[in-house]
Design an enzyme around this catalytic site. Sequence first.
Site, PDB file in Angstrom:
ATOM      1  N   HIS A 128     -12.697  10.147 -33.737  1.00 39.54           N
ATOM      2  CA  HIS A 128     -12.120  11.163 -34.618  1.00 39.54           C
ATOM      3  C   HIS A 128     -11.614  10.510 -35.896  1.00 39.54           C
ATOM      4  CE1 HIS A 128      -8.029   9.784 -33.833  1.00 39.54           C
ATOM      5  NE2 HIS A 128      -8.320   9.755 -32.544  1.00 39.54           N
ATOM      6  N   SER A 159     -10.154   6.372 -29.871  1.00 35.77           N
ATOM      7  CA  SER A 159      -9.608   6.194 -31.203  1.00 35.77           C
ATOM      8  C   SER A 159      -9.825   4.771 -31.720  1.00 35.77           C
ATOM      9  CB  SER A 159      -8.117   6.571 -31.182  1.00 35.77           C
ATOM     10  OG  SER A 159      -7.609   6.693 -32.482  1.00 35.77           O
TER      11      SER A 159
END
Length: 255
Positions: free
Chosen positions: A156, A133
């Site tokens: 993501h 992340s």
Amino acid sequence: MHRHNEVSVRQETEPGEKPEVQQPMPGDKPDVTDMIQQLGQTAVPTPGESNIYCLTIIGQIEGHLVLPPQNKTTKYEHLIPQLVAAEQNPKIEGLLIILNTVGGDVEAGLAIAEMIASLTKPTVTVVIGGGHSIGVPIAVASNYSLIAESATMTIHPIRMTGLVIGVPQTFEYIEKMQERVVRFVTSHSNITEQTFKELMFKTGELNRDIGTSVGGNDAVKYGLIDGVGGIGEGLLQLNSLIDSRRKTAQGGPKQ
């Protein structure tokens, strides 16, 4: 009376007698213990034997909100003074940054990444375990990045937690913040914006989610990370960067 004083002096200076050792008061803690408890470090950057400072970023990156006590966290307000101290300490010539993070607060992660990128001293990041992340921008912020073969990086879209107002401005804010992450990653690595966004919005890779989990070799193949390696390779690369910086400072050939 006079003889009694002589005996007292003789007893205090008796050869071979062990000097009285002052016992620590209950509750006293050494400075090292305080550093471990507060910062997760054995020491902050101070003049010492090593010219390399090791910074660890582990667990979840904590931002403006305090996470539950059972969470393993890295507090950005702890990292900022350490980075400033390492930058201004003349004895520190390079920084080795170890990552094993699940991500966390977007703005706090970007703040850490920007600080690492703005350091004038050589920096090398090593992803051990995971750099997921918002850990991705931190991993690529250094002069040279490495990832363990078994490590992974999850790419993501940005998530929002808490109250979200369902108006166009809210989604525009999320999109702009996401563009900040994309811009930082692509400008500090060899991955193209198109490839990074394809990995970010890919479906079917993650169960019930959107995005991609990239392994060590794939991260290098995509140009996200510079090479596969661990602590040893990271130190070798950092020492090489330090030597190049020394030669440049001395007026030697520039690379």
